[in-house]
Scaffold this active site. Sequence first.
Site, short mmCIF file in Angstrom:
data_model
loop_
_atom_site.label_atom_id
_atom_site.label_comp_id
_atom_site.label_asym_id
_atom_site.label_seq_id
_atom_site.Cartn_x
_atom_site.Cartn_y
_atom_site.Cartn_z
N ASN A 7 26.36 15.99 34.05
CA ASN A 7 25.21 16.73 33.53
C ASN A 7 25.36 16.77 32.01
O ASN A 7 26.19 17.51 31.49
CB ASN A 7 25.19 18.14 34.12
CG ASN A 7 24.07 18.98 33.54
OD1 ASN A 7 23.20 18.48 32.83
ND2 ASN A 7 24.09 20.28 33.83
N LYS A 9 23.35 17.85 29.83
CA LYS A 9 22.70 19.01 29.20
C LYS A 9 21.91 18.56 27.97
O LYS A 9 21.29 17.50 28.02
CB LYS A 9 23.74 20.10 28.90
CG LYS A 9 24.58 20.44 30.14
CD LYS A 9 25.42 21.68 30.00
CE LYS A 9 26.20 21.92 31.28
NZ LYS A 9 26.98 23.14 31.29
N HIS A 100 20.04 25.16 37.75
CA HIS A 100 21.28 25.31 37.00
C HIS A 100 21.32 26.72 36.39
O HIS A 100 20.29 27.26 36.00
CB HIS A 100 21.36 24.25 35.89
CG HIS A 100 22.73 24.18 35.29
ND1 HIS A 100 23.17 25.09 34.36
CD2 HIS A 100 23.77 23.33 35.51
CE1 HIS A 100 24.42 24.79 34.03
NE2 HIS A 100 24.80 23.73 34.72
N GLU A 181 28.65 26.24 41.20
CA GLU A 181 29.13 26.37 39.82
C GLU A 181 29.24 27.85 39.45
O GLU A 181 28.23 28.47 39.09
CB GLU A 181 28.15 25.69 38.85
CG GLU A 181 27.95 24.21 39.09
CD GLU A 181 27.48 23.51 37.82
OE1 GLU A 181 28.17 22.59 37.40
OE2 GLU A 181 26.44 23.89 37.26
N GLY A 187 32.04 25.74 31.07
CA GLY A 187 32.34 25.60 29.65
C GLY A 187 33.41 26.56 29.13
O GLY A 187 33.56 26.73 27.92
N SER A 225 34.10 23.54 34.33
CA SER A 225 35.37 23.18 33.68
C SER A 225 36.20 22.17 34.47
O SER A 225 37.44 22.23 34.47
CB SER A 225 36.20 24.43 33.38
OG SER A 225 35.54 25.24 32.43
N GLY A 246 30.15 18.83 33.26
CA GLY A 246 29.41 19.02 32.01
C GLY A 246 30.13 18.35 30.85
O GLY A 246 30.05 17.14 30.66
N GLY A 247 30.88 19.15 30.08
CA GLY A 247 31.53 18.67 28.85
C GLY A 247 32.30 17.36 29.01
O GLY A 247 32.16 16.45 28.19
#
Length: 267
Positions: A7, A9, A100, A181, A187, A225, A246-247
Amino acid sequence: MHAVIGNWKQNPATIDEVNTLLDSLLAATEDQDANDQHCQLMVAPSCIHLTGVSARLQNTSILAAAQDISAHSSSIGAYTGDCSAQQIADAGATWTILGHSERRQYHKESHQTLVNKVNNAFEHNLGVVFCIGETQTQYDDKQTFAVLDKQLAVIKDSIAKLKEQHIDSKKLSEDLIIAYEPVWAIGTGKVPTVEEVSATHEHIKQTVAAFDKALPAVTVLYGGSVNTDNADDFAASTMIDGALVGGASLKADSFLAIANAFNRAKS
Ligand code: 13P
């Protein structure tokens, strides 16, 4: 189904950076033998990048997903700023993320909004990655299952509607992924234990199975994470069917290392 989904974002900032990320992803995956792939890879770029990303992913093993679709209309209409399921499918995406926690938080998405979005997605044959998760306070208060049950009621209502339209349960199970999630893990570098996630996923699978007795086991991913250090541990659990990243999905190396961890574990 097993899947690892990136994702992105509201990233990357430019089309050049999107293409650099895709260059690395495609270079690393093009030589992979399809027989060795046990996890579906997907990336969800921002809406503005979706057409270009989908075009580059055509005839590759990676699918393109949207991060959201309009609740108001599945097709066209006077809804400034929205992109419909039909437009997203036409842009080349085959899946969309919905619900989300960042959409729930910043856009106050309600139960009915999400029911509409899920139904709009299915109307245009988009698979749905439906996100659920509790906040830190809810986790501390041991409210996790109660919160998830409330969020999963969207799926219950959507299934009821789809059943009226005689949608096949098998098809539904192939086109639906639940992503657990925890909001406090997104994050932050904080993660629940694998045992906690496994127990929560078991609860999610049982809850969704109760909505439709004919529905084969639903796919449940963990997100929050996930990184190259913890991916093997999550992947080892039979209750964890993949990851929503994500990240770590913004760098090809870390995204593919996570994907490989799941691929190895699910082979
Ligand atoms: P991080 O992997 O950056 O924690 O984000 C998880 C997420 O929100 C994916 O949808």
